[in-house]
Design a protein around this motif. Sequence first.
Motif, PDB file in Angstrom:
ATOM      1  N   THR A   5       0.861  -1.181   0.000  1.00  0.00           N
ATOM      2  CA  THR A   5       0.000   0.000   0.000  1.00  0.00           C
ATOM      3  C   THR A   5       0.903   1.239   0.000  1.00  0.00           C
ATOM      4  N   GLN A   6       0.332   2.396   0.336  1.00  0.00           N
ATOM      5  CA  GLN A   6       1.133   3.619   0.451  1.00  0.00           C
ATOM      6  C   GLN A   6       2.164   3.500   1.566  1.00  0.00           C
ATOM      7  N   ASP A   7       1.864   2.651   2.565  1.00  0.00           N
ATOM      8  CA  ASP A   7       2.805   2.404   3.654  1.00  0.00           C
ATOM      9  C   ASP A   7       3.974   1.592   3.085  1.00  0.00           C
ATOM     10  N   VAL A   8       5.164   2.145   3.148  1.00  0.00           N
ATOM     11  CA  VAL A   8       6.354   1.529   2.546  1.00  0.00           C
ATOM     12  C   VAL A   8       6.582   0.097   3.047  1.00  0.00           C
ATOM     13  N   ASN A   9       6.309  -0.157   4.323  1.00  0.00           N
ATOM     14  CA  ASN A   9       6.553  -1.476   4.922  1.00  0.00           C
ATOM     15  C   ASN A   9       5.262  -2.261   5.138  1.00  0.00           C
ATOM     16  N   SER A  10       4.415  -2.328   4.117  1.00  0.00           N
ATOM     17  CA  SER A  10       3.100  -2.974   4.245  1.00  0.00           C
ATOM     18  C   SER A  10       2.958  -4.272   3.451  1.00  0.00           C
ATOM     19  N   ALA A  11       3.999  -4.725   2.764  1.00  0.00           N
ATOM     20  CA  ALA A  11       3.892  -5.936   1.949  1.00  0.00           C
ATOM     21  C   ALA A  11       3.657  -7.169   2.826  1.00  0.00           C
ATOM     22  N   THR A  12       2.773  -8.046   2.356  1.00  0.00           N
ATOM     23  CA  THR A  12       2.522  -9.310   3.050  1.00  0.00           C
ATOM     24  C   THR A  12       2.722 -10.457   2.055  1.00  0.00           C
ATOM     25  N   SER A  13       1.664 -10.840   1.349  1.00  0.00           N
ATOM     26  CA  SER A  13       1.743 -11.995   0.447  1.00  0.00           C
ATOM     27  C   SER A  13       1.641 -11.637  -1.031  1.00  0.00           C
ATOM     28  N   GLN A  14       1.060 -10.490  -1.353  1.00  0.00           N
ATOM     29  CA  GLN A  14       0.829 -10.168  -2.764  1.00  0.00           C
ATOM     30  C   GLN A  14       2.110  -9.723  -3.460  1.00  0.00           C
ATOM     31  N   PHE A  15       2.204 -10.127  -4.715  1.00  0.00           N
ATOM     32  CA  PHE A  15       3.378  -9.829  -5.535  1.00  0.00           C
ATOM     33  C   PHE A  15       2.899  -9.471  -6.929  1.00  0.00           C
ATOM     34  N   PHE A  16       3.794  -8.907  -7.721  1.00  0.00           N
ATOM     35  CA  PHE A  16       3.475  -8.657  -9.121  1.00  0.00           C
ATOM     36  C   PHE A  16       4.671  -9.030  -9.981  1.00  0.00           C
ATOM     37  N   ILE A  17       4.351  -9.376 -11.233  1.00  0.00           N
ATOM     38  CA  ILE A  17       5.372  -9.675 -12.233  1.00  0.00           C
ATOM     39  C   ILE A  17       5.361  -8.515 -13.223  1.00  0.00           C
ATOM     40  N   ASN A  18       6.511  -7.902 -13.395  1.00  0.00           N
ATOM     41  CA  ASN A  18       6.638  -6.780 -14.328  1.00  0.00           C
ATOM     42  C   ASN A  18       6.544  -7.279 -15.768  1.00  0.00           C
ATOM     43  N   LEU A  19       5.685  -6.643 -16.546  1.00  0.00           N
ATOM     44  CA  LEU A  19       5.536  -6.978 -17.961  1.00  0.00           C
ATOM     45  C   LEU A  19       6.435  -6.115 -18.842  1.00  0.00           C
ATOM     46  N   ALA A  20       7.005  -5.076 -18.265  1.00  0.00           N
ATOM     47  CA  ALA A  20       7.889  -4.138 -18.969  1.00  0.00           C
ATOM     48  C   ALA A  20       8.912  -3.645 -17.965  1.00  0.00           C
ATOM     49  N   ASP A  21       9.871  -2.885 -18.437  1.00  0.00           N
ATOM     50  CA  ASP A  21      10.819  -2.242 -17.535  1.00  0.00           C
ATOM     51  C   ASP A  21      10.094  -1.072 -16.874  1.00  0.00           C
ATOM     52  N   ASN A  22       9.887  -1.170 -15.569  1.00  0.00           N
ATOM     53  CA  ASN A  22       9.128  -0.163 -14.819  1.00  0.00           C
ATOM     54  C   ASN A  22      10.049   0.557 -13.836  1.00  0.00           C
ATOM     55  N   ALA A  23      10.982   1.339 -14.384  1.00  0.00           N
ATOM     56  CA  ALA A  23      11.988   2.019 -13.564  1.00  0.00           C
ATOM     57  C   ALA A  23      11.362   2.931 -12.513  1.00  0.00           C
ATOM     58  N   PHE A  24      10.181   3.475 -12.777  1.00  0.00           N
ATOM     59  CA  PHE A  24       9.556   4.369 -11.808  1.00  0.00           C
ATOM     60  C   PHE A  24       9.126   3.644 -10.534  1.00  0.00           C
ATOM     61  N   LEU A  25       9.147   2.290 -10.541  1.00  0.00           N
ATOM     62  CA  LEU A  25       8.845   1.515  -9.341  1.00  0.00           C
ATOM     63  C   LEU A  25      10.104   1.202  -8.523  1.00  0.00           C
ATOM     64  N   ASP A  26      11.259   1.545  -9.064  1.00  0.00           N
ATOM     65  CA  ASP A  26      12.524   1.257  -8.379  1.00  0.00           C
ATOM     66  C   ASP A  26      12.731   2.179  -7.184  1.00  0.00           C
ATOM     67  N   HIS A  27      13.616   1.769  -6.310  1.00  0.00           N
ATOM     68  CA  HIS A  27      13.963   2.537  -5.122  1.00  0.00           C
ATOM     69  C   HIS A  27      14.470   3.932  -5.487  1.00  0.00           C
ATOM     70  N   GLY A  28      13.883   4.945  -4.844  1.00  0.00           N
ATOM     71  CA  GLY A  28      14.396   6.299  -4.966  1.00  0.00           C
ATOM     72  C   GLY A  28      13.939   7.095  -6.166  1.00  0.00           C
ATOM     73  N   VAL A  29      13.285   6.476  -7.133  1.00  0.00           N
ATOM     74  CA  VAL A  29      12.869   7.231  -8.306  1.00  0.00           C
ATOM     75  C   VAL A  29      11.708   8.159  -7.955  1.00  0.00           C
ATOM     76  N   ARG A  30      10.664   7.617  -7.336  1.00  0.00           N
ATOM     77  CA  ARG A  30       9.525   8.462  -6.927  1.00  0.00           C
ATOM     78  C   ARG A  30       9.235   8.344  -5.451  1.00  0.00           C
ATOM     79  N   ASP A  31       9.670   7.228  -4.849  1.00  0.00           N
ATOM     80  CA  ASP A  31       9.556   7.013  -3.409  1.00  0.00           C
ATOM     81  C   ASP A  31      10.487   5.856  -3.046  1.00  0.00           C
ATOM     82  N   PHE A  32      10.220   5.183  -1.954  1.00  0.00           N
ATOM     83  CA  PHE A  32      11.129   4.112  -1.529  1.00  0.00           C
ATOM     84  C   PHE A  32      11.161   2.961  -2.539  1.00  0.00           C
ATOM     85  N   GLY A  33      10.068   2.748  -3.252  1.00  0.00           N
ATOM     86  CA  GLY A  33      10.038   1.729  -4.294  1.00  0.00           C
ATOM     87  C   GLY A  33       9.415   0.421  -3.866  1.00  0.00           C
TER      88      GLY A  33
END
Length: 175
Positions: free
Chosen positions: A103-131
Motif C-alpha cells: 500500500t502507500q505504507d512503505v513497509n506494508s507488503a505481506t503476500s501479494q506480488f506482481f510480475i513486471n511486464l515491462a521495464d518499470n523504472a519508476f517503481l525502483d527505489h528512490g525514483v519516486r519514493d522508496f520503491g
Amino acid sequence: MAAAGSEQQEEEEQDMVIFETSHGDITLELFPEEAPVTVENFLQYVDDGFYDGTIFHRVIPGFVIQGGGLDADMRPRETREPIKNEADNGLKNERGMLSMARTQDVNSATSQFFINLADNAFLDHGVRDFGYAVFARVVDGMDVVDRIAAIPTERQRGQADVPSETVKVEEARRK
C-alpha cells in the motif's frame, strides 16, 4: 569435487519456485542474498500452501500482473504481519522480475506480488519514493505470463483490471 557441485545445485534449487497455474507453469528464481527478508516471507507462504487456490486478480497489459492474496471469489486471504521493504537492494523492476505489492505504507507488503511486464523504472527505489522490493525473476514461463496479460479485464466486486477469465494458482512449490 562432485559433492561441491551437487551442493551448489541443491542450493540453487532451493532458490526456485514453480507456480502451476490454470494457464501453464511459471518458474521463479529467488534472490535470497539481495532480498533475504522478502524471500524468507515468500517461501513461508509457498511452504504453507498459502498461494494454492489464489488467483492473479489484477492485469494491466504493458505494466504488471498481480496475485498472491485473493481467492477465486475475490475474497482476501488472511496474511501474516507485513515485512520490511527491501527495495533498496539494487535489483530493478524490469520485465520478468517479481516485486512485492504494498500500500502507500512503505513497509506494508505481506503476500501479494506482481510480475513486471515491462521495464518499470519508476517503481525502483528512490525514483519516486522508496520503491517496490524486487525479490525474484521468471526463468521459465514468461510466455504464460504474457498469455495472462492478454486476457481481457473487467470490474469485479469493486476491483478494476480483473481478468474476465479466472487465472488460478493450482499449486506453488519449491522446485
